[in-house]
Design a protein around this motif. Structure first.
Motif, mmCIF file in Angstrom:
data_model
loop_
_atom_site.group_PDB
_atom_site.id
_atom_site.type_symbol
_atom_site.label_atom_id
_atom_site.label_comp_id
_atom_site.label_asym_id
_atom_site.label_seq_id
_atom_site.Cartn_x
_atom_site.Cartn_y
_atom_site.Cartn_z
ATOM 1 N N ALA A 68 -12.556 1.106 4.206
ATOM 2 C CA ALA A 68 -13.086 1.627 5.490
ATOM 3 C C ALA A 68 -13.944 1.192 5.963
ATOM 4 O O ALA A 68 -14.075 0.746 7.217
ATOM 5 C CB ALA A 68 -13.099 2.887 5.497
ATOM 6 N N ALA A 69 -14.616 0.149 4.902
ATOM 7 C CA ALA A 69 -15.965 -0.715 5.166
ATOM 8 C C ALA A 69 -15.279 -2.682 6.268
ATOM 9 O O ALA A 69 -15.658 -2.496 7.454
ATOM 10 C CB ALA A 69 -16.084 -1.274 4.309
ATOM 11 N N ALA A 70 -13.907 -2.421 5.890
ATOM 12 C CA ALA A 70 -13.533 -3.667 6.627
ATOM 13 C C ALA A 70 -12.423 -3.375 7.731
ATOM 14 O O ALA A 70 -13.070 -4.071 8.606
ATOM 15 C CB ALA A 70 -11.986 -4.049 5.368
ATOM 16 N N CYS A 71 -12.739 -2.162 7.695
ATOM 17 C CA CYS A 71 -11.925 -1.302 9.346
ATOM 18 C C CYS A 71 -13.470 -1.828 10.302
ATOM 19 O O CYS A 71 -13.124 -2.287 11.579
ATOM 20 C CB CYS A 71 -11.815 -0.359 8.624
ATOM 21 N N GLU A 72 -14.261 -0.660 9.649
ATOM 22 C CA GLU A 72 -15.645 -0.743 10.959
ATOM 23 C C GLU A 72 -16.101 -2.324 10.885
ATOM 24 O O GLU A 72 -16.748 -2.332 12.223
ATOM 25 C CB GLU A 72 -16.338 0.142 9.838
ATOM 26 N N ILE A 78 0.515 -1.313 -0.147
ATOM 27 C CA ILE A 78 0.208 0.083 -0.157
ATOM 28 C C ILE A 78 1.329 1.049 0.096
ATOM 29 O O ILE A 78 1.905 1.381 0.812
ATOM 30 C CB ILE A 78 -0.908 -0.064 1.260
ATOM 31 N N GLU A 79 0.477 1.830 -0.774
ATOM 32 C CA GLU A 79 1.459 3.216 -0.666
ATOM 33 C C GLU A 79 0.848 4.573 -0.128
ATOM 34 O O GLU A 79 -0.265 4.742 0.513
ATOM 35 C CB GLU A 79 1.374 3.798 -2.034
ATOM 36 N N GLY A 104 -7.009 5.228 -3.536
ATOM 37 C CA GLY A 104 -7.886 5.403 -4.959
ATOM 38 C C GLY A 104 -9.560 5.518 -4.764
ATOM 39 O O GLY A 104 -10.111 4.935 -3.683
ATOM 40 N N GLU A 105 -9.886 4.079 -5.876
ATOM 41 C CA GLU A 105 -11.387 3.595 -5.544
ATOM 42 C C GLU A 105 -11.472 2.748 -4.189
ATOM 43 O O GLU A 105 -12.280 2.167 -3.854
ATOM 44 C CB GLU A 105 -11.335 3.526 -7.311
ATOM 45 N N TYR A 107 -11.773 9.461 2.103
ATOM 46 C CA TYR A 107 -11.658 11.054 1.057
ATOM 47 C C TYR A 107 -11.604 10.602 -0.222
ATOM 48 O O TYR A 107 -10.961 10.412 -0.614
ATOM 49 C CB TYR A 107 -10.137 11.982 1.476
ATOM 50 N N SER A 108 -12.530 9.199 -0.084
ATOM 51 C CA SER A 108 -12.852 9.102 -1.455
ATOM 52 C C SER A 108 -13.287 10.337 -2.729
ATOM 53 O O SER A 108 -13.724 10.984 -1.817
ATOM 54 C CB SER A 108 -14.409 7.651 -1.724
ATOM 55 N N PRO A 109 -12.790 9.466 -3.883
ATOM 56 C CA PRO A 109 -11.358 8.260 -4.260
ATOM 57 C C PRO A 109 -9.827 8.747 -4.411
ATOM 58 O O PRO A 109 -9.564 7.914 -5.603
ATOM 59 C CB PRO A 109 -12.521 8.546 -5.895
ATOM 60 N N ASP A 110 -9.629 9.902 -3.687
ATOM 61 C CA ASP A 110 -8.695 9.598 -3.018
ATOM 62 C C ASP A 110 -7.657 8.582 -2.245
ATOM 63 O O ASP A 110 -6.775 8.229 -2.863
ATOM 64 C CB ASP A 110 -7.807 11.173 -2.223
ATOM 65 N N GLY A 111 -7.732 8.546 -0.993
ATOM 66 C CA GLY A 111 -7.993 7.862 -0.301
ATOM 67 C C GLY A 111 -8.065 8.084 1.590
ATOM 68 O O GLY A 111 -9.055 7.959 1.589
#
Length: 357
Positions: free
Chosen positions: A318-322, A296-297, A311-312, A331-335
């Motif tokens: 975020a959903a996996a973390c939740e 992961i960059e 990105g996308e 901050y979709s679609p950036d990071g």
């Protein structure tokens, strides 16, 4: 006329058009329901309790809450001035650094004026600018998500009144170095105020990072913003301050909400400044073995958070973390910005990165 309408609105109060179209500030989501311990890594909060002596000072101040706080926050301003080695007349305080920033915009910009800043950066910038009636001028970050100061200098016009430089930048964690900042400031007209927003300064370890306070003493058009919300862990008390030339500090005091800085916050902030050794130990604990090794960059961060260039895939992460009981800030679609928090919370995030989510 009773019961009539004004300004084309059918009933109700007549509101400014700028307010009607205002984008709402999105606070970090609270920890979601989870079968075990849930963690909030979405607001860059300090996971530690107050520094030694701070809670005692705050509790003592609570006994006086039937009285108004010191109108001028004189003890706090003197403490800040002594800590930084600047004249007290150059210091102004407010309700968090974002509160002081709003006072700055009120004092400098209105309809027809421009406020210039990099983007993506702190989400409050466009909101505060729009409230004032001024126009936002957003200059894209470079591909490596650092400030493009050359492009920002080129974007200055006769309408520019205020320039915001978030350093380290929220949400990317990148910093502007002293040499490039000096070159930029040399190009900015002296009648344009440049704000160095240093909410995360206590976490910075980059030797090229500029001393914003020293610069503000050298240049009359430079103002520094700092806060007690992050490293000092007083986010719930809302205390921030500015260091600037005396006319700017005076304007900030003129635009302040009377008694806006509460007495508990004043007492806690004074005591916090007296606990520098404990503060240093805590900010040093923020370092993580961050996620480059998982493919992961991630930008090297000089703050208490890190930025994942997903990105996308930002929403999926975020959903996996939740699902794992951790809320982060997409901050979709950036990071995605992830606050560095408790060890268990950090470990859960790294495990999700390892899994490929």
């Amino acid at each position: 006329m009773a019961g009539g309408s004004a300004g084309g609105q059918a009933g109700g109060a007549r509101l400014r058009a700028e307010v009607a179209g205002l984008p709402a500030y999105k606070a970090g989501r609270p920890a979601a329901a989870f079968s075990g311990t849930a963690f909030k890594l979405s607001s860059n909060e300090n996971p530690y309790p107050p520094l030694p002596g701070v809670l005692k000072a705050a509790v003592a101040a609570v006994e006086e809450i039937n009285r108004y706080p010191d109108f001028g926050s004189s003890a706090l301003i003197e403490e800040i001035a002594g800590f930084l080695g600047v004249p007290a007349g150059r210091v102004a305080v407010g309700t968090g650094s974002v509160g002081v920033l709003q006072q700055l915009v009120q004092a400098t910009a209105g309809p027809g004026d421009e406020v210039l800043y990099a983007w993506r950066s702190f989400e409050a910038y466009p909101i505060i600018t729009q409230i004032s009636g001024a126009t936002s001028v957003q200059v894209p970050l470079r591909p490596d998500e650092t400030h493009d100061l050359d492009a920002m200098a080129e974007a200055v016009t006769e309408r520019t009144r205020l320039i915001l430089v978030c350093n380290p930048n929220n949400p990317t964690g990148a910093v502007v170095g002293r040499a490039e900042l000096d070159r930029f400031l040399d190009r900015v007209p002296e009648n344009v105020l440049v704000v160095l927003d240093e909410a995360y300064v206590e976490f910075v370890r980059d030797e090229a990072y500029p001393d914003g306070v020293a610069i503000s003493l050298e240049r009359t058009n430079v103002c520094v913003l700092r806060t007690f919300s992050k490293a000092y862990g007083l986010a719930g008390l809302r205390i921030g301050y500015a260091v600037a030339a005396e006319p700017v500090a005076e304007a900030l005091r003129a635009c302040a909400v009377p008694f806006g800085v509460n007495l508990v916050g004043q007492a806690a902030a004074v005591e916090s400044l007296r606990s520098q050794e404990a503060l240093f130990e805590r900010v040093e604990l923020r370092a993580l073995d961050l996620p480059g090794r998982y493919g992961i960059e991630a930008h090297p961060s000089q703050a208490n958070f890190y930025w994942l260039r997903l990105g996308e895939r930002s929403g999926a992460f975020a959903a996996a973390c939740e699902s794992a009981g951790v809320t982060v800030r997409p901050y979709s679609p950036d990071g995605v910005r992830v606050t560095i928090g408790e060890k268990e919370a950090n470990d859960r995030v790294l495990e999700i990165l390892r899994s490929g989510f």
